[in-house]
Design a protein around this motif. Sequence first.
Motif, PDB file in Angstrom:
ATOM      1  N   SER A   1       0.835  -1.204   0.000  1.00 58.76           N
ATOM      2  CA  SER A   1       0.000   0.000   0.000  1.00 58.76           C
ATOM      3  C   SER A   1       0.866   1.250   0.000  1.00 58.76           C
ATOM      4  O   SER A   1       1.847   1.331   0.751  1.00 58.76           O
ATOM      5  N   VAL A   2       0.456   2.234  -0.803  1.00 59.64           N
ATOM      6  CA  VAL A   2       1.176   3.521  -0.807  1.00 59.64           C
ATOM      7  C   VAL A   2       0.968   4.265   0.512  1.00 59.64           C
ATOM      8  O   VAL A   2       1.715   5.193   0.822  1.00 59.64           O
ATOM      9  N   LEU A   3      -0.030   3.828   1.288  1.00 61.97           N
ATOM     10  CA  LEU A   3      -0.331   4.524   2.549  1.00 61.97           C
ATOM     11  C   LEU A   3       0.665   4.183   3.645  1.00 61.97           C
ATOM     12  O   LEU A   3       0.705   4.830   4.676  1.00 61.97           O
TER      13      LEU A   3
ATOM     14  N   VAL B   1       1.604   8.571   4.165  1.00 64.82           N
ATOM     15  CA  VAL B   1       1.776   8.941   2.763  1.00 64.82           C
ATOM     16  C   VAL B   1       2.060  10.429   2.593  1.00 64.82           C
ATOM     17  O   VAL B   1       2.738  10.832   1.642  1.00 64.82           O
ATOM     18  N   GLU B   2       1.574  11.246   3.533  1.00 66.19           N
ATOM     19  CA  GLU B   2       1.813  12.702   3.431  1.00 66.19           C
ATOM     20  C   GLU B   2       3.314  12.997   3.471  1.00 66.19           C
ATOM     21  O   GLU B   2       3.796  13.886   2.779  1.00 66.19           O
ATOM     22  N   THR B   3       4.043  12.253   4.289  1.00 74.15           N
ATOM     23  CA  THR B   3       5.493  12.460   4.394  1.00 74.15           C
ATOM     24  C   THR B   3       6.155  12.219   3.026  1.00 74.15           C
ATOM     25  O   THR B   3       7.111  12.901   2.659  1.00 74.15           O
ATOM     26  N   ILE B   4       5.615  11.257   2.298  1.00 77.42           N
ATOM     27  CA  ILE B   4       6.190  10.915   0.999  1.00 77.42           C
ATOM     28  C   ILE B   4       5.778  11.945  -0.047  1.00 77.42           C
ATOM     29  O   ILE B   4       6.568  12.338  -0.907  1.00 77.42           O
ATOM     30  N   ALA B   5       4.498  12.359   0.040  1.00 75.44           N
ATOM     31  CA  ALA B   5       3.951  13.245  -0.992  1.00 75.44           C
ATOM     32  C   ALA B   5       4.609  14.627  -0.988  1.00 75.44           C
ATOM     33  O   ALA B   5       4.816  15.232  -2.040  1.00 75.44           O
ATOM     34  N   GLU B   6       4.956  15.099   0.208  1.00 75.84           N
ATOM     35  CA  GLU B   6       5.500  16.467   0.275  1.00 75.84           C
ATOM     36  C   GLU B   6       6.971  16.490  -0.165  1.00 75.84           C
ATOM     37  O   GLU B   6       7.690  15.507  -0.007  1.00 75.84           O
TER      38      GLU B   6
ATOM     39  N   PRO C   1      12.671  11.011   0.235  1.00 71.16           N
ATOM     40  CA  PRO C   1      12.291  11.156   1.647  1.00 71.16           C
ATOM     41  C   PRO C   1      13.254  10.426   2.580  1.00 71.16           C
ATOM     42  O   PRO C   1      13.610   9.270   2.340  1.00 71.16           O
ATOM     43  N   LYS C   2      13.658  11.135   3.611  1.00 73.92           N
ATOM     44  CA  LYS C   2      14.640  10.577   4.565  1.00 73.92           C
ATOM     45  C   LYS C   2      14.061  10.507   5.972  1.00 73.92           C
ATOM     46  O   LYS C   2      13.306  11.381   6.388  1.00 73.92           O
ATOM     47  N   CYS C   3      14.454   9.484   6.697  1.00 73.69           N
ATOM     48  CA  CYS C   3      14.068   9.292   8.089  1.00 73.69           C
ATOM     49  C   CYS C   3      14.922  10.203   8.979  1.00 73.69           C
ATOM     50  O   CYS C   3      16.011  10.640   8.566  1.00 73.69           O
ATOM     51  N   SER C   4      14.457  10.435  10.221  1.00 78.59           N
ATOM     52  CA  SER C   4      15.255  11.252  11.149  1.00 78.59           C
ATOM     53  C   SER C   4      16.584  10.569  11.455  1.00 78.59           C
ATOM     54  O   SER C   4      17.557  11.219  11.840  1.00 78.59           O
ATOM     55  N   CYS C   5      16.685   9.248  11.254  1.00 73.14           N
ATOM     56  CA  CYS C   5      17.949   8.534  11.500  1.00 73.14           C
ATOM     57  C   CYS C   5      18.894   8.620  10.298  1.00 73.14           C
ATOM     58  O   CYS C   5      20.015   8.124  10.344  1.00 73.14           O
TER      59      CYS C   5
END
Length: 240
Positions: free
Chosen positions: A123-125, A138-143, A148-152
């Motif tokens: 799922s893209v979600l 998914v919002e994290t990916i869309a923006e 997209p990178k994790c805080s780590c």
Amino acid sequence: MTAELKKLQEIVNQAKNIVFFGGAGVSTESGIPDFRSVDGLYSQSYKYPPETILSHEFFMDNTEEFYRFYRNKMLCPDARPNKAHIKLAELETAGKLKAVITQNIDGLHQMAGSKNVLELHGSVLRNYCMKCHQFYDVETIAEGEEVPKCSCGGTIKPDVVLYGEGLDSDVMNRSVAAITKADVLIIGGTSLAVYPAAGLINYYRGNHLVLINKSSTPMDAIANLAIDGKIGEVLGAIKL
Ligand code: NAD
């Protein structure tokens, strides 16, 4: 009502354990393009074919280019369930349908209210950091336009099965179990060209195999009822 719709209605009236198996064609009436229709993603021109871009190898080697395509074509935040998704959810609530097995990654079955949804291709979600496994929506990916990178510091990957990746064995086993027990199997909106998902229909043991598609598929000949039509209109016409 056509003779085919009448037959489908009779099958549904008598059914106690319907399983639905679908693909990208289930969501085209919600405005999400499929792969193989004339206006599908395969007919549009990109630097690389979608099957190449949506592969594990491409994701690892060209993550930026992957995300450009993915954000543009695979994320459809405004899409809403259509008559097909809604009728399948209603059939489940009525106790007639036991599982929706989908090759789609758009989450529209759940948005329509379906509970037992087996997502063969993820799922893209859902998205996760490849390093620490933290989950992201998914919002994290869309923006943004970057990878997209994790805080780590790890790269975030969609929880979607890319070409070259294996299917989740638990989802696959539950799909096999559902199809084996089904008295009616309705297959719709899929070209039945993507394996191993397409091979699932070999587990069906009943004599009410219904195919609903806008174009012919390799399985038309073995179906007990093949309906050439738009899945939203066909399923939408079923009376509960
Ligand atoms: P596909 O593109 O190979 O085939 C879609 C089939 O649906 C075609 O045979 C087409 O004629 C038919 N179709 C299109 N609109 C229809 C409608 N309204 N009513 C009835 N039939 C209709 O798709 P596939 O078989 O699912 O395989 C492609 C892969 O692409 C899958 O793995 C899927 O996960 C992925 N995909 C998913 C989405 C999504 O999540 N919405 C979108 C595109 C691709």
